[in-house]
Design a protein around this motif. Structure first.
Motif, mmCIF file in Angstrom:
data_model
loop_
_atom_site.group_PDB
_atom_site.id
_atom_site.type_symbol
_atom_site.label_atom_id
_atom_site.label_comp_id
_atom_site.label_asym_id
_atom_site.label_seq_id
_atom_site.Cartn_x
_atom_site.Cartn_y
_atom_site.Cartn_z
ATOM 1 N N THR A 107 -2.738 36.728 20.866
ATOM 2 C CA THR A 107 -3.776 36.636 21.889
ATOM 3 C C THR A 107 -3.179 36.663 23.288
ATOM 4 O O THR A 107 -3.698 37.345 24.188
ATOM 5 C CB THR A 107 -4.582 35.337 21.702
ATOM 6 O OG1 THR A 107 -5.122 35.303 20.376
ATOM 7 C CG2 THR A 107 -5.722 35.265 22.703
ATOM 8 N N ASN A 183 -3.525 40.958 13.164
ATOM 9 C CA ASN A 183 -3.766 41.952 14.201
ATOM 10 C C ASN A 183 -5.157 42.575 14.070
ATOM 11 O O ASN A 183 -5.841 42.805 15.072
ATOM 12 C CB ASN A 183 -2.707 43.064 14.137
ATOM 13 C CG ASN A 183 -1.311 42.568 14.415
ATOM 14 O OD1 ASN A 183 -0.370 42.891 13.685
ATOM 15 N ND2 ASN A 183 -1.143 41.781 15.463
ATOM 16 N N LEU A 186 -7.749 40.449 15.512
ATOM 17 C CA LEU A 186 -7.769 40.523 16.967
ATOM 18 C C LEU A 186 -8.440 41.799 17.460
ATOM 19 O O LEU A 186 -9.132 41.799 18.491
ATOM 20 C CB LEU A 186 -6.339 40.456 17.524
ATOM 21 C CG LEU A 186 -5.628 39.105 17.497
ATOM 22 C CD1 LEU A 186 -4.188 39.261 17.948
ATOM 23 C CD2 LEU A 186 -6.343 38.102 18.396
#
Length: 323
Positions: A107, A183, A186
């Motif tokens: 992040t 990932n 995200l």
């Protein structure tokens, strides 16, 4: 659009099926529908190949849509994240994060990449605006290449001085080897927000591509559109660089191909660019694994094989702007 989605589906299957380890289709099917964590092949499929294929599709779509929006809003056929300083600015921010932070999360990397991408793009436009005779597409591209090389040199210097070259070499070369389900988690929110906002702006970008005077005459709020467009580009490019590194030229090549297929209406260009960008990066990633197996070639090198000749062709065509 349907044909592109079909080809993308086939590319995703091939990306999951082929790699350094030879795994047959039946095992792939079992790993997807009857996953057994005790089977090594199932772990390879579930933990490595599926997130890698999905990550390639998402990042490819991000970069292609970013390039389409940049080209439409600036009316610059050479506009693209890796050429306009966006990608190099994001990579510099990531290098700084590794140099000065003991622990770096996904992040925080993504947030740093957003800031770096914005700073890089602003620097390119500032330098390009200083050129005699005003800002033209070719001058802007030259400013982008120059600033990109400068930012890349600073990134390399930071990496060497702070001894983090090994940590950030992945982001300089561009690659999807480290893609994981973390990932993907995200990237999905970014995809939802960024791509939906890009679709929302598509009609306005079509009008902007006709010129600001025309857009104002048709009642478009130029400033708001530009701000939202910049947010989309920084969001999508920052996320892509944070997880996959500096993968260039997808945002340059795909929008031009898409315009040749569907015309100049960005209501069609943006979704089709997303599909074709995903297809290109999935296939480039697959080629990077197979061209020198069992070793991997940086996927950024594979996209450059297509992008560099295309950029030189466009730069030559736009060379009148240098005069």
């Amino acid at each position: 659009m349907f044909g592109g989605l079909l080809l993308l589906g086939i590319a995703l299957v091939l990306s999951i099926l082929y790699g350094a380890a030879q795994i047959d289709l039946q095992t792939v099917r079992q790993a997807i529908f009857q996953f057994d964590s005790s089977v090594t092949e199932h772990q390879i499929i579930h933990d490595i190949r599926i997130p890698r294929a999905l990550g390639a599709a998402l990042v490819g779509s991000f970069l292609a849509v970013s390039g389409a929006i940049m080209q439409g809003m600036t009316r610059n056929p050479l506009a693209e994240p890796s050429i306009m300083g966006v990608m190099d600015g994001a990579a510099l921010a990531i290098a700084i994060m590794f140099a000065f932070s003991a622990s770096v999360s996904g992040t925080s990397l993504m947030f740093a990449a957003f800031i770096g991408a914005g700073a890089g793009a602003a620097f390119v436009f500032m330098i390009g605006s200083l050129a005699r005779g005003g800002l033209s597409p070719a001058k802007l591209a030259l400013a982008g290449v120059t600033v990109g090389a400068f930012l890349s040199a600073i990134s390399s210097g930071i990496a060497i001085y702070f001894n983090v070259s090994q940590d950030i070499s992945f982001w300089f070369a561009g690659g999807l080897a480290g893609m994981s389900w973390a990932n993907i988690r995200l990237l999905i929110p970014v995809a939802i927000v960024g791509l939906l906002l890009a679709l929302f702006l598509s009609r306005s970008v079509t009008v902007m591509s006709l010129g600001e005077d025309v857009a104002k005459g048709l009642g478009q709020r130029i400033f708001i559109i530009k701000v939202l467009g910049v947010i989309v580009v920084l969001l999508l490019t920052g996320a892509g660089v944070a997880v996959a590194g500096a993968i260039g030229f997808i945002g340059l090549v795909i929008p031009h191909i898409t315009r040749g297929l569907v015309g100049v209406d960005y209501r069609f260009i943006i979704p089709c660019s997303a599909v074709l960008g995903a297809l290109l990066l999935v296939m480039a990633d697959l080629a990077s694994r197979l061209v020198n197996a069992p070793f991997e070639t940086p996927v950024g090198a594979m996209t450059a094989l297509i992008g560099v000749p295309f950029f030189l062709y466009l730069a030559r065509r736009e060379g009148r702007g240098l005069k």
